[in-house]
Design an enzyme around this catalytic site. Structure first.
Site, PDB file in Angstrom:
ATOM      1  N   THR A 152       0.214   0.055   2.950  1.00  0.00           N
ATOM      2  CA  THR A 152       1.347  -0.850   2.757  1.00  0.00           C
ATOM      3  C   THR A 152       2.243  -0.908   3.987  1.00  0.00           C
ATOM      4  O   THR A 152       2.269   0.038   4.792  1.00  0.00           O
ATOM      5  CB  THR A 152       2.169  -0.357   1.541  1.00  0.00           C
ATOM      6  OG1 THR A 152       3.415  -1.044   1.495  1.00  0.00           O
ATOM      7  CG2 THR A 152       2.478   1.139   1.637  1.00  0.00           C
ATOM      8  N   ASP A 153       3.005  -1.986   4.101  1.00  0.00           N
ATOM      9  CA  ASP A 153       3.994  -2.075   5.189  1.00  0.00           C
ATOM     10  C   ASP A 153       5.165  -1.114   4.971  1.00  0.00           C
ATOM     11  O   ASP A 153       5.924  -0.836   5.905  1.00  0.00           O
ATOM     12  CB  ASP A 153       4.497  -3.517   5.351  1.00  0.00           C
ATOM     13  CG  ASP A 153       5.143  -4.109   4.100  1.00  0.00           C
ATOM     14  OD1 ASP A 153       5.230  -3.404   3.072  1.00  0.00           O
ATOM     15  OD2 ASP A 153       5.556  -5.285   4.149  1.00  0.00           O
ATOM     16  N   GLU A 154       5.312  -0.599   3.738  1.00  0.00           N
ATOM     17  CA  GLU A 154       6.486   0.237   3.444  1.00  0.00           C
ATOM     18  C   GLU A 154       6.484   1.555   4.219  1.00  0.00           C
ATOM     19  O   GLU A 154       7.518   2.195   4.361  1.00  0.00           O
ATOM     20  CB  GLU A 154       6.591   0.510   1.936  1.00  0.00           C
ATOM     21  CG  GLU A 154       6.690  -0.772   1.150  1.00  0.00           C
ATOM     22  CD  GLU A 154       7.244  -0.607  -0.256  1.00  0.00           C
ATOM     23  OE1 GLU A 154       7.832   0.440  -0.568  1.00  0.00           O
ATOM     24  OE2 GLU A 154       7.089  -1.552  -1.042  1.00  0.00           O
ATOM     25  N   TYR A 178       7.236   6.819  -2.895  1.00  0.00           N
ATOM     26  CA  TYR A 178       6.003   6.022  -2.843  1.00  0.00           C
ATOM     27  C   TYR A 178       5.533   5.867  -1.396  1.00  0.00           C
ATOM     28  O   TYR A 178       4.387   6.177  -1.057  1.00  0.00           O
ATOM     29  CB  TYR A 178       6.224   4.637  -3.476  1.00  0.00           C
ATOM     30  CG  TYR A 178       5.154   3.622  -3.110  1.00  0.00           C
ATOM     31  CD1 TYR A 178       3.857   3.743  -3.597  1.00  0.00           C
ATOM     32  CD2 TYR A 178       5.433   2.542  -2.252  1.00  0.00           C
ATOM     33  CE1 TYR A 178       2.867   2.830  -3.247  1.00  0.00           C
ATOM     34  CE2 TYR A 178       4.450   1.622  -1.901  1.00  0.00           C
ATOM     35  CZ  TYR A 178       3.171   1.767  -2.404  1.00  0.00           C
ATOM     36  OH  TYR A 178       2.191   0.866  -2.050  1.00  0.00           O
ATOM     37  N   LYS A 182       2.155   7.249   0.584  1.00  0.00           N
ATOM     38  CA  LYS A 182       1.183   6.361   1.238  1.00  0.00           C
ATOM     39  C   LYS A 182       1.065   6.704   2.729  1.00  0.00           C
ATOM     40  O   LYS A 182      -0.029   6.675   3.298  1.00  0.00           O
ATOM     41  CB  LYS A 182       1.594   4.889   1.061  1.00  0.00           C
ATOM     42  CG  LYS A 182       1.477   4.349  -0.354  1.00  0.00           C
ATOM     43  CD  LYS A 182       0.054   4.287  -0.878  1.00  0.00           C
ATOM     44  CE  LYS A 182      -0.783   3.232  -0.206  1.00  0.00           C
ATOM     45  NZ  LYS A 182      -2.141   3.144  -0.825  1.00  0.00           N
TER      46      LYS A 182
HETATM   47  P1  NAD Z   1      -1.873  -1.249  -9.214  1.00  0.00           P
HETATM   48  O1  NAD Z   1      -0.850  -0.261  -9.639  1.00  0.00           O
HETATM   49  O2  NAD Z   1      -1.884  -2.605  -9.828  1.00  0.00           O
HETATM   50  O3  NAD Z   1      -3.335  -0.647  -9.411  1.00  0.00           O
HETATM   51  C1  NAD Z   1      -3.646   0.690  -9.090  1.00  0.00           C
HETATM   52  C2  NAD Z   1      -4.969   1.045  -9.753  1.00  0.00           C
HETATM   53  O4  NAD Z   1      -5.279   2.393  -9.389  1.00  0.00           O
HETATM   54  C3  NAD Z   1      -4.934   0.998 -11.285  1.00  0.00           C
HETATM   55  O5  NAD Z   1      -6.071   0.328 -11.770  1.00  0.00           O
HETATM   56  C4  NAD Z   1      -4.947   2.460 -11.703  1.00  0.00           C
HETATM   57  O6  NAD Z   1      -5.564   2.692 -12.955  1.00  0.00           O
HETATM   58  C5  NAD Z   1      -5.726   3.105 -10.571  1.00  0.00           C
HETATM   59  N1  NAD Z   1      -5.420   4.520 -10.400  1.00  0.00           N
HETATM   60  C6  NAD Z   1      -4.192   5.098 -10.320  1.00  0.00           C
HETATM   61  N2  NAD Z   1      -4.310   6.436 -10.226  1.00  0.00           N
HETATM   62  C7  NAD Z   1      -5.645   6.717 -10.197  1.00  0.00           C
HETATM   63  C8  NAD Z   1      -6.396   7.912 -10.076  1.00  0.00           C
HETATM   64  N3  NAD Z   1      -5.800   9.100  -9.995  1.00  0.00           N
HETATM   65  N4  NAD Z   1      -7.753   7.830 -10.079  1.00  0.00           N
HETATM   66  C9  NAD Z   1      -8.374   6.626 -10.165  1.00  0.00           C
HETATM   67  N5  NAD Z   1      -7.706   5.450 -10.301  1.00  0.00           N
HETATM   68  C10 NAD Z   1      -6.350   5.494 -10.308  1.00  0.00           C
HETATM   69  O7  NAD Z   1      -1.719  -1.350  -7.631  1.00  0.00           O
HETATM   70  P2  NAD Z   1      -1.895  -2.598  -6.651  1.00  0.00           P
HETATM   71  O8  NAD Z   1      -0.613  -3.308  -6.552  1.00  0.00           O
HETATM   72  O9  NAD Z   1      -3.131  -3.316  -7.016  1.00  0.00           O
HETATM   73  O10 NAD Z   1      -2.109  -1.817  -5.275  1.00  0.00           O
HETATM   74  C11 NAD Z   1      -3.417  -1.386  -4.893  1.00  0.00           C
HETATM   75  C12 NAD Z   1      -3.318  -0.675  -3.555  1.00  0.00           C
HETATM   76  O11 NAD Z   1      -2.779  -1.548  -2.570  1.00  0.00           O
HETATM   77  C13 NAD Z   1      -2.408   0.560  -3.581  1.00  0.00           C
HETATM   78  O12 NAD Z   1      -2.982   1.546  -2.769  1.00  0.00           O
HETATM   79  C14 NAD Z   1      -1.107   0.052  -2.970  1.00  0.00           C
HETATM   80  O13 NAD Z   1      -0.406   1.097  -2.335  1.00  0.00           O
HETATM   81  C15 NAD Z   1      -1.629  -0.957  -1.971  1.00  0.00           C
HETATM   82  N6  NAD Z   1      -0.707  -2.069  -1.653  1.00  0.00           N
HETATM   83  C16 NAD Z   1      -0.127  -2.795  -2.650  1.00  0.00           C
HETATM   84  C17 NAD Z   1       0.689  -3.879  -2.321  1.00  0.00           C
HETATM   85  C18 NAD Z   1       1.339  -4.733  -3.393  1.00  0.00           C
HETATM   86  O14 NAD Z   1       2.149  -5.589  -3.072  1.00  0.00           O
HETATM   87  N7  NAD Z   1       1.012  -4.565  -4.668  1.00  0.00           N
HETATM   88  C19 NAD Z   1       0.925  -4.193  -0.985  1.00  0.00           C
HETATM   89  C20 NAD Z   1       0.314  -3.412   0.009  1.00  0.00           C
HETATM   90  C21 NAD Z   1      -0.511  -2.363  -0.335  1.00  0.00           C
HETATM   91  O1  TDX Z   2      13.559  -5.846 -11.449  1.00  0.00           O
HETATM   92  C1  TDX Z   2      13.531  -5.902 -10.201  1.00  0.00           C
HETATM   93  N1  TDX Z   2      14.591  -6.409  -9.519  1.00  0.00           N
HETATM   94  C2  TDX Z   2      14.643  -6.489  -8.166  1.00  0.00           C
HETATM   95  O2  TDX Z   2      15.638  -6.956  -7.592  1.00  0.00           O
HETATM   96  C3  TDX Z   2      12.384  -5.446  -9.439  1.00  0.00           C
HETATM   97  C4  TDX Z   2      11.182  -4.891 -10.144  1.00  0.00           C
HETATM   98  C5  TDX Z   2      12.448  -5.538  -8.078  1.00  0.00           C
HETATM   99  N2  TDX Z   2      13.549  -6.028  -7.444  1.00  0.00           N
HETATM  100  C6  TDX Z   2      13.559  -6.114  -5.975  1.00  0.00           C
HETATM  101  C7  TDX Z   2      13.191  -4.829  -5.255  1.00  0.00           C
HETATM  102  C8  TDX Z   2      12.482  -5.330  -4.008  1.00  0.00           C
HETATM  103  O3  TDX Z   2      13.428  -5.624  -2.992  1.00  0.00           O
HETATM  104  O4  TDX Z   2      12.529  -7.044  -5.619  1.00  0.00           O
HETATM  105  C9  TDX Z   2      11.817  -6.627  -4.446  1.00  0.00           C
HETATM  106  C10 TDX Z   2      10.343  -6.472  -4.799  1.00  0.00           C
HETATM  107  O5  TDX Z   2      10.235  -5.361  -5.668  1.00  0.00           O
HETATM  108  P1  TDX Z   2       8.820  -4.828  -6.223  1.00  0.00           P
HETATM  109  O6  TDX Z   2       8.095  -5.964  -6.865  1.00  0.00           O
HETATM  110  O7  TDX Z   2       9.089  -3.602  -7.010  1.00  0.00           O
HETATM  111  O8  TDX Z   2       8.043  -4.512  -4.863  1.00  0.00           O
HETATM  112  P2  TDX Z   2       8.366  -3.517  -3.647  1.00  0.00           P
HETATM  113  O9  TDX Z   2       9.256  -2.419  -4.059  1.00  0.00           O
HETATM  114  O10 TDX Z   2       8.794  -4.377  -2.480  1.00  0.00           O
HETATM  115  O11 TDX Z   2       6.889  -2.919  -3.360  1.00  0.00           O
HETATM  116  C11 TDX Z   2       5.716  -3.740  -3.470  1.00  0.00           C
HETATM  117  O12 TDX Z   2       5.255  -4.165  -2.219  1.00  0.00           O
HETATM  118  C12 TDX Z   2       4.668  -3.213  -1.360  1.00  0.00           C
HETATM  119  C13 TDX Z   2       4.592  -2.987  -4.205  1.00  0.00           C
HETATM  120  O13 TDX Z   2       5.074  -2.532  -5.441  1.00  0.00           O
HETATM  121  C14 TDX Z   2       4.055  -1.857  -3.374  1.00  0.00           C
HETATM  122  O14 TDX Z   2       2.953  -1.257  -4.025  1.00  0.00           O
HETATM  123  C15 TDX Z   2       3.594  -2.405  -2.049  1.00  0.00           C
HETATM  124  O15 TDX Z   2       3.161  -1.367  -1.234  1.00  0.00           O
END
Ligand code: NAD
Ligand code: TDX
Length: 364
Positions: A152-154, A178, A182
């Site tokens: 992630t960019d975080e 988190y 990562k």
């Molecule tokens: P998500 O939470 O929707 O899915 C995570 C999946 O991992 C789930 O299916 C869960 O059951 C599985 N999981 C969790 N713990 C586990 C374990 N111990 N063993 C096996 N499986 C397990 O997450 P997402 O949003 O799809 O993100 C997927 C990946 O991409 C993560 O590594 C996250 O850090 C990264 N990522 C997410 C975003 C975003 O915006 N969502 C952005 C950049 C990177």
């Molecule tokens: O109820 C809310 N109100 C609100 O203002 C929620 C859930 C979020 N927010 C804000 C927090 C953030 O600034 O919105 C923005 C986006 O929040 P999230 O959807 O929780 O995402 P973020 O915390 O930015 O992280 C996401 O992007 C990077 C994913 O959850 C991560 O897994 C990924 O790595």
């Protein structure tokens, strides 16, 4: 190495045919949001590959996300925990894994603030367990092998409200539990590359949105709340900036990088698409109201400012020029188009959301 956590009963579903596949690819976290798009893309696009989706099915894992491909002959689902080293080892041997795309993680920042331990366990120890299993199974012969970590960019920390961007060389500076977990897993990936010569790639992507995203995240949560006339909890003043990418564009980038990326490299993935939260929320409101035939602005009254997230990073912005210049990737969707597609998907798939809310989605 002993099991890092409890023994997990392995359960498989699908059609593990004993065919001579060109590649056997382990995708972890494939029942989650991004993972399900990656699994779907690989299963459909590469019938010559065997795709093994390994997922623990935590609250965020949902096999309904993969209903359309679950019976494909080149797809196998394995219910297992990445922390369970013995099971992971036997998986590598059973399926002769030669590529890993690692997405399994605890992914929600707010949950990490309440329960950092689980994040360290899954994101750090789970990643290490996979790396070690890959290393031992590949017996230090890494030809035609790849371990690809989805990050992630975080991990880069927070930017000021200026025109700066995260580039691949930006120093890691994670702030939330988190992002700390990562960052740590990324460091382990690079350590296995530098120490043992394992071919690894790390990509750091911006915020994703699109179908099948768990409704704890901003966009699906707010779409559902607008549809149901519920308050929209905006953290702080809604001034924080995030950089948004449609999930299928992320999956396409992963496909490209898995096949054409250079081992040992890092690539940033993002669409140069920054939005202040409050402005983004107004776009979502406008789109949902339009598609529900409500007068424009009807749902703005639902906006409710609440206490800010602890340690809330001010701004993220990804510079993905390297990926464009070296591998030719670009996002395909404009943001308004992507949001409209996402809202339409939610309106047409309300049962998916209802099953999550009622808890009927867990695999058993
Ligand atoms: P998500 O939470 O929707 O899915 C995570 C999946 O991992 C789930 O299916 C869960 O059951 C599985 N999981 C969790 N713990 C586990 C374990 N111990 N063993 C096996 N499986 C397990 O997450 P997402 O949003 O799809 O993100 C997927 C990946 O991409 C993560 O590594 C996250 O850090 C990264 N990522 C997410 C975003 C975003 O915006 N969502 C952005 C950049 C990177
Ligand atoms: O109820 C809310 N109100 C609100 O203002 C929620 C859930 C979020 N927010 C804000 C927090 C953030 O600034 O919105 C923005 C986006 O929040 P999230 O959807 O929780 O995402 P973020 O915390 O930015 O992280 C996401 O992007 C990077 C994913 O959850 C991560 O897994 C990924 O790595």
């Amino acid at each position: 190495m002993d099991n890092i956590c409890c023994n997990w009963q392995i359960e498989t579903k699908g059609n593990p045919k004993n065919m001579n596949y060109k590649k056997n690819i382990l995708i972890t976290g494939g029942a989650g949001f991004i993972g399900s798009h990656v699994v779907r893309l690989f299963v459909n696009k590469y019938p010559e590959y065997h795709i093994i989706n390994l997922d623990k099915l935590t609250y965020a894992g949902n096999l309904e996300n993969l209903k359309d491909i679950e019976n494909q002959p080149n797809y196998t689902f394995v219910k297992a925990d990445i922390c369970d080293f013995d099971t992971i080892m036997s998986m590598f041997r059973q399926y002769n894994i030669d590529g890993v795309i690692h997405l399994a993680a605890e992914s929600h920042v707010d949950r990490s603030i309440k329960d950092p331990f689980t994040f360290a366990q899954t994101n750090v120890m789970g990643t290490l367990s996979l790396l070690q299993a890959a290393k031992l199974s590949w017996e230090n012969d890494f030809s035609n092998k790849l371990f690809y970590n989805i990050s992630t960019d975080e991990v880069y920390g927070a930017l000021l409200m200026d025109d700066s961007f995260f580039v691949e060389t930006t120093k890691y500076d994670p702030h939330s539990p988190y992002s700390a977990s990562k960052a740590s897993s990324d460091h382990f990936i690079r350590a296995f590359h530098d120490t043992y010569g394992m071919p690894t790639i790390v990509t750091n992507c911006s915020n994703n949105y699109g179908p099948y995203q768990f409704p704890e995240k901003l966009i699906p949560l707010f779409i559902n709340n607008i549809v149901n006339n519920k308050p929209l909890p905006v953290y702080g003043k809604g001034e924080n900036v995030r950089d948004w990418l449609y999930v299928e564009d992320h999956a396409r980038a992963i496909d490209l990088i898995f096949h054409k990326g250079k081992a040992g490299e890092t690539y940033n993935i993002g669409g140069f698409n920054e939005w202040k939260n409050i402005d983004l929320i107004k776009v979502i409101i406008k789109t949902v109201d339009k598609l529900l035939n409500r007068p424009e602005g009807t749902s703005e009254k639902l906006i409710t400012y609440v206490t800010d997230r602890a340690g809330h990073d001010l701004r993220y912005a990804i510079d993905s020029s390297k990926l464009k210049e070296e591998l030719g990737w670009e996002p395909s969707l404009q943001f308004e188009e992507g949001i409209e597609k996402t809202v339409k998907w939610h309106l047409e798939n309300q049962e998916w959301m209802e099953n999550i809310i009622s808890g009927n989605y867990i695999f058993n």
